[in-house]
Structure formats: structure tokens, C-alpha cells
Write a protein that holds these residues in place. Structure first.
Motif, short mmCIF file in Angstrom:
data_model
loop_
_atom_site.label_atom_id
_atom_site.label_comp_id
_atom_site.label_asym_id
_atom_site.label_seq_id
_atom_site.Cartn_x
_atom_site.Cartn_y
_atom_site.Cartn_z
N GLU A 1 0.82 -1.22 0.00
CA GLU A 1 0.00 0.00 0.00
C GLU A 1 0.86 1.27 0.00
O GLU A 1 0.46 2.30 -0.56
CB GLU A 1 -0.89 -0.04 1.26
CG GLU A 1 -1.84 1.10 1.41
CD GLU A 1 -2.36 1.22 2.85
OE1 GLU A 1 -2.20 0.27 3.64
OE2 GLU A 1 -2.92 2.28 3.15
N ALA A 2 2.01 1.23 0.61
CA ALA A 2 2.85 2.42 0.71
C ALA A 2 3.38 2.88 -0.64
O ALA A 2 3.83 4.02 -0.79
CB ALA A 2 4.01 2.17 1.67
N THR A 3 3.33 2.00 -1.64
CA THR A 3 3.84 2.38 -2.96
C THR A 3 2.80 3.18 -3.75
O THR A 3 3.15 3.84 -4.73
CB THR A 3 4.22 1.14 -3.79
OG1 THR A 3 3.04 0.36 -4.03
CG2 THR A 3 5.26 0.30 -3.09
N ILE A 4 1.54 3.10 -3.31
CA ILE A 4 0.46 3.74 -4.07
C ILE A 4 0.55 5.25 -3.91
O ILE A 4 0.64 5.77 -2.79
CB ILE A 4 -0.92 3.23 -3.59
CG1 ILE A 4 -1.02 1.72 -3.83
CG2 ILE A 4 -2.06 3.96 -4.31
CD1 ILE A 4 -2.22 1.07 -3.13
N GLY A 5 0.55 5.94 -5.03
CA GLY A 5 0.57 7.39 -4.99
C GLY A 5 1.95 8.00 -4.89
O GLY A 5 2.08 9.22 -4.87
N VAL A 6 2.96 7.16 -4.83
CA VAL A 6 4.33 7.70 -4.82
C VAL A 6 4.67 8.10 -6.25
O VAL A 6 4.44 7.34 -7.18
CB VAL A 6 5.33 6.64 -4.30
CG1 VAL A 6 6.75 7.15 -4.43
CG2 VAL A 6 5.01 6.31 -2.85
N GLU A 7 5.17 9.32 -6.41
CA GLU A 7 5.44 9.83 -7.75
C GLU A 7 6.46 8.98 -8.47
O GLU A 7 7.40 8.46 -7.85
CB GLU A 7 5.96 11.27 -7.68
CG GLU A 7 4.86 12.26 -7.41
CD GLU A 7 5.42 13.68 -7.36
OE1 GLU A 7 6.39 13.96 -8.09
OE2 GLU A 7 4.89 14.47 -6.58
N ALA A 8 6.27 8.83 -9.77
CA ALA A 8 7.22 8.08 -10.59
C ALA A 8 8.61 8.61 -10.36
O ALA A 8 8.83 9.83 -10.33
CB ALA A 8 6.85 8.18 -12.06
N GLY A 9 9.55 7.71 -10.21
CA GLY A 9 10.93 8.12 -9.98
C GLY A 9 11.29 8.18 -8.51
O GLY A 9 12.44 8.06 -8.15
N GLU A 10 10.27 8.38 -7.65
CA GLU A 10 10.55 8.39 -6.21
C GLU A 10 10.63 6.97 -5.68
O GLU A 10 11.21 6.71 -4.65
CB GLU A 10 9.47 9.15 -5.45
CG GLU A 10 9.58 10.64 -5.67
CD GLU A 10 8.58 11.40 -4.81
OE1 GLU A 10 7.95 10.79 -3.95
OE2 GLU A 10 8.44 12.60 -5.03
N ASP A 11 9.96 6.05 -6.37
CA ASP A 11 10.02 4.66 -5.97
C ASP A 11 10.34 3.86 -7.22
O ASP A 11 9.61 3.91 -8.19
CB ASP A 11 8.67 4.20 -5.39
CG ASP A 11 8.71 2.72 -5.05
OD1 ASP A 11 9.68 2.30 -4.41
OD2 ASP A 11 7.79 2.01 -5.44
N ALA A 12 11.44 3.16 -7.18
CA ALA A 12 11.94 2.48 -8.38
C ALA A 12 11.31 1.11 -8.58
O ALA A 12 11.77 0.34 -9.37
CB ALA A 12 13.45 2.34 -8.30
#
Ligand SMILES: CC(C)(COP(=O)(O)OP(=O)(O)OC[C@H]1O[C@@H](n2cnc3c(N)ncnc32)[C@H](O)[C@@H]1OP(=O)(O)O)[C@@H](O)C(=O)NCCC(=O)NCCS
Length: 178
Positions: free
Chosen positions: A165-176
Motif C-alpha cells: 500500500e505504501a507504494t500507491i501514490g508515490v510519484e514516478a521516480g521516487e520509488d523504483a
């Protein structure tokens, strides 16, 4: 990857091998500030916590590596964050064992309800940093002079990997991830 290698949850019968592999890594002075070698009894408490997966690489019949989650902080608000350690026997390094361990570990952590795993890594530890980069960890920054090893100051790179769930909504590039 090593053919025949199995990644599975650690069992009590693996504790001696886990401690031996840890001690070898510790003696190399490239992985941890710890200098006290461990016996099987010292690592027995790692097993049995459903929030903190511990996996071994079985080659077969010989344990050649392990990866383990552990408590980040005891505050309830951080209950979904774990630190991790990964150690591969020196004779088995550079053959994809760490890669196989991490590939199984991240889904196991997600299934355990964790939303983040992180580690502090010596910036000189190229293999560990490469392993984390391959698996989508972000380099957060460097703690300067985070401790002394054999009397010499050492820095630590913090790496983090969001899960579930923590990956949802993280801007592209902030989470690889992916
Ligand atoms: C770090 C460690 C777990 C990696 O496991 P491994 O089985 O040797 O690594 P793999 O063969 O799966 O390779 C993983 C990545 O590391 C890279 N790598 C492996 N050995 C390397 C080395 N000596 N120098 C630089 N990169 C290296 C691989 O090329 C691969 O990167 P890629 O995906 O970009 O190709 C292992 O080297 C080890 O146990 N080291 C001692 C203990 C330690 O430092 N633990 C980490 C503490 S934070």
C-alpha cells in the motif's frame, strides 16, 4: 543463479549455518559495526516472529546465505517498518544468491504486513548497494561518521524500499519499484 538453489523460511536446524555465515561477514569488516561473533543460540530469537521473515538459501543441503528482517523501532507507529540484513557465504558470493534471497524476501515482507524495509550500508559495500539498487531500493542519504569500526569512523548509506500500500501514490521516480 546457482542451479538447485532453494529459498525457504529459516528453521531451527539452520541457526548454526546462519551464525557461521554472519561471523564470516563480520570478520570481513565490510558489512557491519558488530565485532562480536555469534553462536546459534544468539540468533535463535530471530525466528518465529511473523512480522519479521527470515529466509535461507539452501544449495541443496548446504545453507549458503540468509536474509532477515528485524525491528526498526519499538514505537507502534513504525510497526510496518523493518530493518534487514543479508549475508552470503564467501564461497557463494557473486553468483546470484543475494539476488534470489532478496527476490523472495520482499514479497514475504509485504505478506507479513510491512510497508517499508530499510538498511544502513557502508558506502564502500558495492555488492550490497548493487543488490539493493537492483531491487528498487532508494538511496536516502549518508549518515556521516555513524560509528567506529576498529577505531576508524565509518559512514552509512541509508536505503529504503516501499512495499504494498505504501507504494500507491508515490510519484514516478521516487520509488523504483518494477
Ligand atoms: C552483499 C551480498 C549479500 C550480495 O550477495 P551476492 O550473492 O554476492 O550478490 P549477487 O551475486 O546476487 O549480486 C547482486 C548484485 O551485486 C553485484 N555484485 C556482487 N558482488 C559484487 C562486488 N564484489 N562488487 C560490486 N558489485 C557486486 C552484482 O553484480 C549484482 O548487481 P547487478 O544486479 O547490478 O548485476 C554478499 O556479497 C555478502 O554477503 N557480502 C558480505 C556481507 C554483507 O556485506 N552484507 C550486507 C550488509 S548491509
Amino acid at each position: 543463479m546457482t542451479s538447485g538453489l532453494t529459498i525457504r523460511p529459516a528453521a531451527p536446524g539452520d541457526l548454526q549455518a546462519i551464525a557461521a555465515i554472519y561471523n564470516e561477514g563480520l570478520r570481513g569488516r565490510g558489512a557491519t559495526f558488530e565485532t562480536r561473533e555469534r553462536a546459534a543460540a544468539d540468533v535463535a530469537g530471530w525466528l518465529g516472529d511473523p512480522r519479521h521473515p527470515v529466509l535461507v538459501a539452501d544449495d541443496p543441503g548446504e545453507i549458503v546465505g540468509w536474509i532477515a528482517a528485524s525491528t526498526y523501532r519499538t514505537r507502534e507507529c513504525y510497526a510496518g517498518i523493518a530493518e534487514f540484513s543479508v549475508y552470503v557465504a564467501s564461497t557463494a558470493r557473486g553468483r546470484g544468491v543475494g539476488d534470489a534471497l532478496m527476490a523472495a524476501f520482499l514479497p514475504a515482507c509485504e505478506a507479513a504486513g510491512l510497508w517499508k524495509v530499510l538498511a544502513r550500508i557502508f558506502p564502500e559495500n558495492a555488492a550490497s548497494l548493487a543488490l539493493c539498487a537492483r531491487h528498487g531500493f532508494r538511496e536516502v542519504g549518508v549518515y556521516r561518521r555513524h560509528g567506529k569500526l576498529d577505531g576508524a569512523w565509518r559512514d552509512c548509506m541509508i536505503v529504503e524500499r516501499l512495499l504494498g500500500e505504501a507504494t500507491i501514490g508515490v510519484e514516478a521516480g521516487e520509488d523504483a519499484r518494477g
